[in-house]
Write an enzyme that holds these catalytic residues in place. Structure first.
Site, PDB file in Angstrom:
ATOM      1  N   CYS A  10      50.159 -75.656  -6.425  1.00 30.94           N
ATOM      2  CA  CYS A  10      50.845 -75.380  -7.806  1.00 30.94           C
ATOM      3  C   CYS A  10      52.016 -75.862  -8.272  1.00 30.94           C
ATOM      4  CB  CYS A  10      51.271 -73.702  -7.538  1.00 30.94           C
ATOM      5  SG  CYS A  10      51.623 -72.928  -9.021  1.00 30.94           S
ATOM      6  N   CYS A  44      52.641 -72.625  -2.541  1.00 26.05           N
ATOM      7  CA  CYS A  44      51.242 -72.761  -2.566  1.00 26.05           C
ATOM      8  C   CYS A  44      50.988 -74.529  -3.057  1.00 26.05           C
ATOM      9  CB  CYS A  44      50.781 -72.025  -3.763  1.00 26.05           C
ATOM     10  SG  CYS A  44      51.145 -70.339  -3.474  1.00 26.05           S
ATOM     11  N   CYS A  95      40.234 -58.837 -10.069  1.00 24.62           N
ATOM     12  CA  CYS A  95      39.963 -60.179 -10.574  1.00 24.62           C
ATOM     13  C   CYS A  95      40.304 -61.163  -9.133  1.00 24.62           C
ATOM     14  CB  CYS A  95      40.327 -60.757 -11.683  1.00 24.62           C
ATOM     15  SG  CYS A  95      40.071 -62.552 -12.353  1.00 24.62           S
ATOM     16  N   CYS A 105      45.201 -62.462 -20.519  1.00 25.83           N
ATOM     17  CA  CYS A 105      45.595 -62.557 -19.263  1.00 25.83           C
ATOM     18  C   CYS A 105      47.109 -63.154 -19.010  1.00 25.83           C
ATOM     19  CB  CYS A 105      44.617 -63.187 -18.349  1.00 25.83           C
ATOM     20  SG  CYS A 105      45.268 -63.389 -16.644  1.00 25.83           S
ATOM     21  N   CYS A 133      58.961 -70.780  -8.811  1.00 23.61           N
ATOM     22  CA  CYS A 133      58.372 -69.859  -8.108  1.00 23.61           C
ATOM     23  C   CYS A 133      58.816 -70.146  -6.532  1.00 23.61           C
ATOM     24  CB  CYS A 133      56.838 -69.865  -8.096  1.00 23.61           C
ATOM     25  SG  CYS A 133      56.234 -68.351  -6.881  1.00 23.61           S
ATOM     26  N   CYS A 149      44.765 -58.316 -18.679  1.00 24.14           N
ATOM     27  CA  CYS A 149      44.998 -58.571 -17.427  1.00 24.14           C
ATOM     28  C   CYS A 149      46.434 -59.355 -17.140  1.00 24.14           C
ATOM     29  CB  CYS A 149      43.729 -59.608 -17.076  1.00 24.14           C
ATOM     30  SG  CYS A 149      43.672 -60.286 -15.358  1.00 24.14           S
ATOM     31  N   ARG A 187      33.796 -66.697 -13.412  1.00 21.86           N
ATOM     32  CA  ARG A 187      34.409 -67.202 -14.328  1.00 21.86           C
ATOM     33  C   ARG A 187      34.709 -68.949 -14.117  1.00 21.86           C
ATOM     34  NH1 ARG A 187      39.084 -64.011 -15.057  1.00 21.86           N
ATOM     35  NH2 ARG A 187      37.542 -62.989 -16.320  1.00 21.86           N
TER      36      ARG A 187
HETATM   37  N1  SAM Z   1      51.938 -65.927  -8.955  1.00 20.73           N
HETATM   38  C1  SAM Z   1      50.952 -65.200  -8.995  1.00 20.73           C
HETATM   39  C2  SAM Z   1      49.996 -65.649  -7.775  1.00 20.73           C
HETATM   40  O1  SAM Z   1      49.998 -66.382  -7.069  1.00 20.73           O
HETATM   41  O2  SAM Z   1      49.078 -64.844  -7.480  1.00 20.73           O
HETATM   42  C3  SAM Z   1      50.144 -65.620 -10.285  1.00 20.73           C
HETATM   43  C4  SAM Z   1      50.028 -66.779 -10.702  1.00 20.73           C
HETATM   44  S1  SAM Z   1      49.098 -68.279 -10.096  1.00 20.73           S
HETATM   45  C5  SAM Z   1      49.625 -69.648 -10.929  1.00 20.73           C
HETATM   46  C6  SAM Z   1      47.265 -67.630 -10.345  1.00 20.73           C
HETATM   47  C7  SAM Z   1      46.396 -68.466  -9.720  1.00 20.73           C
HETATM   48  O3  SAM Z   1      46.225 -69.873 -10.350  1.00 20.73           O
HETATM   49  C8  SAM Z   1      46.452 -68.989  -8.327  1.00 20.73           C
HETATM   50  O4  SAM Z   1      46.039 -68.016  -7.390  1.00 20.73           O
HETATM   51  C9  SAM Z   1      45.568 -70.039  -8.269  1.00 20.73           C
HETATM   52  O5  SAM Z   1      44.123 -69.801  -7.882  1.00 20.73           O
HETATM   53  C10 SAM Z   1      45.542 -70.593  -9.607  1.00 20.73           C
HETATM   54  N2  SAM Z   1      46.187 -72.044  -9.774  1.00 20.73           N
HETATM   55  C11 SAM Z   1      47.286 -72.539  -9.757  1.00 20.73           C
HETATM   56  N3  SAM Z   1      47.211 -73.626  -9.522  1.00 20.73           N
HETATM   57  C12 SAM Z   1      46.490 -74.234  -9.758  1.00 20.73           C
HETATM   58  C13 SAM Z   1      45.736 -75.808  -9.934  1.00 20.73           C
HETATM   59  N4  SAM Z   1      46.686 -76.497  -9.796  1.00 20.73           N
HETATM   60  N5  SAM Z   1      44.531 -75.930 -10.010  1.00 20.73           N
HETATM   61  C14 SAM Z   1      43.556 -74.828  -9.871  1.00 20.73           C
HETATM   62  N6  SAM Z   1      43.928 -73.352  -9.892  1.00 20.73           N
HETATM   63  C15 SAM Z   1      45.593 -73.276  -9.886  1.00 20.73           C
HETATM   64  C1  DTB Z   2      42.507 -68.284 -12.246  1.00 22.66           C
HETATM   65  O1  DTB Z   2      41.769 -67.967 -11.321  1.00 22.66           O
HETATM   66  N1  DTB Z   2      42.871 -69.317 -12.711  1.00 22.66           N
HETATM   67  C2  DTB Z   2      43.885 -69.130 -13.606  1.00 22.66           C
HETATM   68  C3  DTB Z   2      44.148 -67.784 -13.813  1.00 22.66           C
HETATM   69  N2  DTB Z   2      43.375 -67.250 -12.650  1.00 22.66           N
HETATM   70  C4  DTB Z   2      45.292 -67.242 -13.706  1.00 22.66           C
HETATM   71  C5  DTB Z   2      44.998 -70.176 -13.612  1.00 22.66           C
HETATM   72  C6  DTB Z   2      44.776 -71.490 -13.464  1.00 22.66           C
HETATM   73  C7  DTB Z   2      46.039 -72.352 -13.355  1.00 22.66           C
HETATM   74  C8  DTB Z   2      45.813 -73.820 -13.416  1.00 22.66           C
HETATM   75  C9  DTB Z   2      47.085 -74.515 -13.118  1.00 22.66           C
HETATM   76  C10 DTB Z   2      47.838 -74.167 -14.430  1.00 22.66           C
HETATM   77  O2  DTB Z   2      47.620 -74.353 -15.790  1.00 22.66           O
HETATM   78  O3  DTB Z   2      48.984 -74.065 -14.327  1.00 22.66           O
HETATM   79 FE1  SF4 Z   3      53.952 -69.129  -7.149  1.00 16.43          FE
HETATM   80 FE2  SF4 Z   3      52.007 -70.891  -8.082  1.00 16.43          FE
HETATM   81 FE3  SF4 Z   3      51.903 -69.673  -5.679  1.00 16.43          FE
HETATM   82 FE4  SF4 Z   3      51.528 -68.104  -7.824  1.00 16.43          FE
HETATM   83  S1  SF4 Z   3      50.185 -69.861  -7.193  1.00 16.43           S
HETATM   84  S2  SF4 Z   3      52.830 -67.791  -5.960  1.00 16.43           S
HETATM   85  S3  SF4 Z   3      53.120 -69.303  -9.218  1.00 16.43           S
HETATM   86  S4  SF4 Z   3      53.621 -70.965  -6.352  1.00 16.43           S
END
Ligand code: SAM
Ligand code: DTB
Ligand code: SF4
Length: 327
Positions: free
Chosen positions: A61, A58, A190, A98, A54, A130, A262
């Site tokens: 992430c 973030c 959500c 989802c 990506c 979702c 959630r």
């Molecule tokens: N790329 C899209 C976005 O950012 O909206 C969708 C996928 S993103 C992985 C969805 C959500 O996962 C993020 O908004 C964040 O709240 C959650 N997330 C990602 N990495 C995480 C982590 N290490 N711990 C907890 N939540 C995480």
């Molecule tokens: C949300 O709030 N938490 C979920 C879902 N929406 C998409 C994602 C959590 C991701 C945790 C890190 C991972 O497994 O990559």
């Molecule tokens: Fe990309 Fe992860 Fe950020 Fe979603 S949360 S925009 S997958 S870097």
């Protein structure tokens, strides 16, 4: 008194958030009993349909291309794989499926057409569907709605003030804009956040205030505890405590009585006793299945045993719609 309000002042939110913890949990439980079916928990399953690589930064992430994490990046999954995963999720008791993609934004191309097919197929199975695909245009939101999307996940993650310390490649306003496109297309929103990103209580209060003062409350509010993944800038963050999770969940429950709150990422680290405290504080939804998107999640058999032990019942699919159709 009307409990469903979107004119909360920041001071009111702060007063709720700062209540003594057990009193806060009790008040949240009263609201929970009034607006939700007690002991009912929505079981959702996540599937990463496009993993890693990506362009966004973030800092929490593991899927950002900027960090050196142990993720195998992969293109968009074939439709057959998604169908199989959804069927398996339904068979193990999930009622919401989802799909997450590591995209900054959706593009109008063949991949999006395939995502629309995925939405159609999952919807046809009778599950709630979702997706979380990054930023959307109003037209893309409408196309998702037409394909049968129930809800769109787009988290605010933290306060507007702290946002720039966590993500620099997009703004809070971008996030709110996509949420409004989703609402205009009549798709459920959500939206929630993550705690443990180095934010203050004031940031937590501000994020909850933003969610609770949206024109319409989100239908679901995920509360994630940071999963500190090796290779990300936040790899050394301390794990949040159950008390912090309870406080977030209970405040969200009081501010947004009808929302599904959630208990999301971080549950894998919590013993059943801690999860029970979160349910008592007003959480009524979880992610089940061996993985979240890229990280490990709770064992499905242990979750089944927890439901049995605590007397929790899984919520049926499309309950709100069914209820609205009856009245
Ligand atoms: N790329 C899209 C976005 O950012 O909206 C969708 C996928 S993103 C992985 C969805 C959500 O996962 C993020 O908004 C964040 O709240 C959650 N997330 C990602 N990495 C995480 C982590 N290490 N711990 C907890 N939540 C995480
Ligand atoms: C949300 O709030 N938490 C979920 C879902 N929406 C998409 C994602 C959590 C991701 C945790 C890190 C991972 O497994 O990559
Ligand atoms: Fe990309 Fe992860 Fe950020 Fe979603 S949360 S925009 S997958 S870097």
């Amino acid at each position: 008194m009307n409990d469903i309000r979107n004119d909360w002042s920041i001071e009111e939110v702060r007063q709720i958030f700062e209540m003594p913890l057990l009193e806060l949990a009790y008040q949240a439980s009263l609201i929970h009993r009034k607006y939700q079916t007690t002991a009912e928990v929505q079981v959702c399953t996540l599937l990463s349909i496009k993993t890693g690589g990506c362009p966004e930064d973030c800092s929490y992430c593991p899927q950002s291309a900027r960090y050196n994490t142990e993720i195998d990046a992969a293109g968009l999954l074939p439709l057959d794989d998604v169908r199989d995963a959804a069927q398996q999720a339904a068979a193990s008791g999930s009622t919401r499926f989802c799909m997450g993609a590591a995209w900054r934004r959706v593009r109008n191309n063949k991949d999006f057409d395939r995502v629309l097919d995925m939405v159609r197929e999952v919807n046809d199975m009778g599950m709630e569907v979702c997706a979380t695909l990054g930023m959307l245009t109003p037209e893309q939101a409408v196309r998702l709605k037409e394909a049968g999307l129930t809800a769109y996940n787009h988290n605010l993650d933290t306060s507007e003030k702290h946002y720039g310390n966590i993500i620099t490649t997009r703004t809070y306003a971008d996030r709110l804009e996509t949420i409004s496109h989703v609402q205009n297309a009549k798709i459920s929103v959500c939206s929630g956040g993550i705690i443990g990103l180095g934010e203050t209580d004031e940031d937590r209060i501000a994020m909850l205030h933003t969610l609770a003062t949206l024109e319409e409350h989100p239908e679901s509010v995920p509360v994630n505890a940071l999963i500190a993944v090796e290779g990300t800038p936040l790899e050394n963050q301390e794990r949040v405590t159950v008390w912090e999770m309870m406080r977030m969940i209970a405040t969200a429950r009081i501010l947004m009585p009808k929302a599904m709150v959630r208990l999301s990422a971080g549950r894998v680290e919590m013993p059943v006793t801690e999860q029970a405290l979160c349910f008592m504080a007003g959480a009524n939804s979880i992610f089940a299945g061996e993985k979240l998107l890229t990280t490990a999640n709770n064992d499905i058999d242990q979750d089944k045993a927890m439901f049995e032990l605590l007397g929790l019942k899984p919520r049926v699919a499309h309950k709100t719609k069914l209820h609205n159709a009856e009245v």
